[in-house]
Design a protein around this motif. Structure first.
Motif, PDB file in Angstrom:
ATOM      1  N   LEU A 138       0.909  -1.265   0.038  1.00  0.00           N
ATOM      2  CA  LEU A 138       0.030  -0.052   0.083  1.00  0.00           C
ATOM      3  C   LEU A 138       0.837   1.034   0.047  1.00  0.00           C
ATOM      4  CD1 LEU A 138      -2.629  -1.008   2.876  1.00  0.00           C
ATOM      5  CD2 LEU A 138      -2.809  -1.176   0.222  1.00  0.00           C
ATOM      6  N   GLU A 139       0.610   2.367  -0.657  1.00  0.00           N
ATOM      7  CA  GLU A 139       1.272   3.395  -0.766  1.00  0.00           C
ATOM      8  C   GLU A 139       0.405   4.420   0.046  1.00  0.00           C
ATOM      9  OE1 GLU A 139       2.722   6.331  -4.135  1.00  0.00           O
ATOM     10  OE2 GLU A 139       0.445   6.676  -3.689  1.00  0.00           O
ATOM     11  N   LEU A 140       0.921   4.761   1.232  1.00  0.00           N
ATOM     12  CA  LEU A 140       0.474   5.756   2.190  1.00  0.00           C
ATOM     13  C   LEU A 140       0.797   7.076   2.150  1.00  0.00           C
ATOM     14  CD1 LEU A 140       1.062   3.335   5.200  1.00  0.00           C
ATOM     15  CD2 LEU A 140      -0.928   3.499   3.903  1.00  0.00           C
ATOM     16  N   THR A 141      -0.161   8.083   2.392  1.00  0.00           N
ATOM     17  CA  THR A 141       0.537   9.482   2.228  1.00  0.00           C
ATOM     18  C   THR A 141      -0.214  10.129   3.571  1.00  0.00           C
ATOM     19  OG1 THR A 141       0.068   9.777  -0.006  1.00  0.00           O
ATOM     20  CG2 THR A 141       0.067  11.956   1.169  1.00  0.00           C
ATOM     21  N   PHE A 142       0.704  10.753   4.441  1.00  0.00           N
ATOM     22  CA  PHE A 142       0.583  11.126   5.787  1.00  0.00           C
ATOM     23  C   PHE A 142       0.236  12.545   5.781  1.00  0.00           C
ATOM     24  CE2 PHE A 142       2.834   7.349   6.050  1.00  0.00           C
ATOM     25  CZ  PHE A 142       2.415   6.802   7.494  1.00  0.00           C
ATOM     26  N   ALA A 143      -0.393  13.105   6.684  1.00  0.00           N
ATOM     27  CA  ALA A 143      -0.888  14.540   6.952  1.00  0.00           C
ATOM     28  C   ALA A 143       0.512  15.490   6.782  1.00  0.00           C
ATOM     29  CB  ALA A 143      -1.454  14.812   8.148  1.00  0.00           C
ATOM     30  N   ASP A 144       1.412  15.284   7.093  1.00  0.00           N
ATOM     31  CA  ASP A 144       2.762  16.014   6.880  1.00  0.00           C
ATOM     32  C   ASP A 144       3.170  16.078   5.373  1.00  0.00           C
ATOM     33  OD1 ASP A 144       3.854  13.517   6.867  1.00  0.00           O
ATOM     34  OD2 ASP A 144       5.313  13.976   8.302  1.00  0.00           O
ATOM     35  N   GLY A 145       2.666  15.231   4.600  1.00  0.00           N
ATOM     36  CA  GLY A 145       3.102  15.113   3.128  1.00  0.00           C
ATOM     37  C   GLY A 145       4.130  14.158   2.842  1.00  0.00           C
ATOM     38  N   LEU A 146       4.352  13.244   3.632  1.00  0.00           N
ATOM     39  CA  LEU A 146       5.346  11.935   3.455  1.00  0.00           C
ATOM     40  C   LEU A 146       4.384  11.187   2.840  1.00  0.00           C
ATOM     41  CD1 LEU A 146       8.048  10.437   4.217  1.00  0.00           C
ATOM     42  CD2 LEU A 146       6.808   9.737   6.295  1.00  0.00           C
ATOM     43  N   GLY A 176       4.989   6.926   1.310  1.00  0.00           N
ATOM     44  CA  GLY A 176       5.764   5.781   1.452  1.00  0.00           C
ATOM     45  C   GLY A 176       5.040   4.603   1.103  1.00  0.00           C
ATOM     46  N   ILE A 177       5.805   3.529   0.741  1.00  0.00           N
ATOM     47  CA  ILE A 177       5.198   2.049   0.445  1.00  0.00           C
ATOM     48  C   ILE A 177       5.455   1.190   1.563  1.00  0.00           C
ATOM     49  CG2 ILE A 177       5.271   0.187  -0.985  1.00  0.00           C
ATOM     50  CD1 ILE A 177       6.029   2.246  -3.265  1.00  0.00           C
ATOM     51  N   VAL A 178       4.188   0.583   2.076  1.00  0.00           N
ATOM     52  CA  VAL A 178       4.467  -0.579   3.115  1.00  0.00           C
ATOM     53  C   VAL A 178       3.932  -1.789   2.645  1.00  0.00           C
ATOM     54  CG1 VAL A 178       3.716  -1.203   5.316  1.00  0.00           C
ATOM     55  CG2 VAL A 178       4.051   1.129   4.916  1.00  0.00           C
ATOM     56  N   ASP A 179       4.661  -2.987   2.838  1.00  0.00           N
ATOM     57  CA  ASP A 179       4.352  -4.142   2.648  1.00  0.00           C
ATOM     58  C   ASP A 179       3.825  -4.879   3.591  1.00  0.00           C
ATOM     59  OD1 ASP A 179       4.153  -6.716   1.604  1.00  0.00           O
ATOM     60  OD2 ASP A 179       6.077  -6.783   0.605  1.00  0.00           O
ATOM     61  N   PHE A 180       2.387  -5.256   3.684  1.00  0.00           N
ATOM     62  CA  PHE A 180       1.913  -5.844   4.863  1.00  0.00           C
ATOM     63  C   PHE A 180       1.933  -7.283   4.812  1.00  0.00           C
ATOM     64  CE2 PHE A 180       0.301  -1.787   4.559  1.00  0.00           C
ATOM     65  CZ  PHE A 180      -0.148  -1.387   6.103  1.00  0.00           C
ATOM     66  N   ALA A 181       2.471  -8.081   3.984  1.00  0.00           N
ATOM     67  CA  ALA A 181       2.385  -9.465   3.944  1.00  0.00           C
ATOM     68  C   ALA A 181       2.905 -10.052   4.983  1.00  0.00           C
ATOM     69  CB  ALA A 181       3.503  -9.955   2.695  1.00  0.00           C
ATOM     70  N   GLY A 182       4.057  -9.540   5.915  1.00  0.00           N
ATOM     71  CA  GLY A 182       4.403 -10.271   6.717  1.00  0.00           C
ATOM     72  C   GLY A 182       3.681 -10.019   7.989  1.00  0.00           C
ATOM     73  N   TRP A 183       2.695  -9.114   8.125  1.00  0.00           N
ATOM     74  CA  TRP A 183       1.788  -8.930   9.090  1.00  0.00           C
ATOM     75  C   TRP A 183       0.363  -9.644   8.953  1.00  0.00           C
ATOM     76  CZ3 TRP A 183       2.601  -2.968   8.827  1.00  0.00           C
ATOM     77  CH2 TRP A 183       3.574  -2.618   9.517  1.00  0.00           C
ATOM     78  N   ILE A 184       0.185 -10.051   7.834  1.00  0.00           N
ATOM     79  CA  ILE A 184      -1.212 -10.943   7.678  1.00  0.00           C
ATOM     80  C   ILE A 184      -1.114 -12.132   6.700  1.00  0.00           C
ATOM     81  CG2 ILE A 184      -2.413  -8.436   7.272  1.00  0.00           C
ATOM     82  CD1 ILE A 184      -2.519  -9.033   4.436  1.00  0.00           C
ATOM     83  N   VAL A 185      -0.212 -12.581   6.077  1.00  0.00           N
ATOM     84  CA  VAL A 185      -0.156 -13.779   5.337  1.00  0.00           C
ATOM     85  C   VAL A 185       0.148 -14.972   6.610  1.00  0.00           C
ATOM     86  CG1 VAL A 185       1.014 -15.240   3.683  1.00  0.00           C
ATOM     87  CG2 VAL A 185       0.488 -12.747   3.154  1.00  0.00           C
ATOM     88  N   GLY A 186      -0.837 -15.687   6.392  1.00  0.00           N
ATOM     89  CA  GLY A 186      -0.799 -17.051   7.328  1.00  0.00           C
ATOM     90  C   GLY A 186      -1.235 -16.687   8.688  1.00  0.00           C
TER      91      GLY A 186
END
Length: 84
Positions: free
Chosen positions: A16-24, A26-36
């Motif tokens: 997922l590409e996330l945009t934060f309130a400060d304009g930052l 970035g991309i976060v890969d969630f596979a490690g948090w959800i797969v399995g």
């Protein structure tokens, strides 16, 4: 205090590409948090369901239809590489 998430875009796989309130942005890969994983995370393994992610502006983070959310501070730390 870390900024809230303002927008989210599903890229591919569990990224997922996330945009934060400060304009930052970035991309976060969630596979490690959800797969399995069991419980509330299990539905997120289905790509159609995973892509239904949205921003909940009241809590300032991303959510899925089954109520799963992730702490925006953890996600900001993941994007910046800075510890919480």
């Amino acid at each position: 205090m870390f900024p809230d998430i303002r927008s989210v875009r599903h890229l591919k796989d569990y990224q997922l590409e996330l945009t934060f309130a400060d304009g930052l942005k970035g991309i976060v890969d969630f596979a490690g948090w959800i797969v399995g994983k069991d419980g509330v995370f299990a539905p997120l393994e289905d790509m159609k369901f995973f892509s239904r992610v949205a921003v909940n502006p009241e809590i300032g983070t991303i959510v899925w239809p089954n109520g799963v959310d992730f702490d925006p501070e953890v996600l900001y730390s993941k994007v910046t590489g800075k510890p919480i």
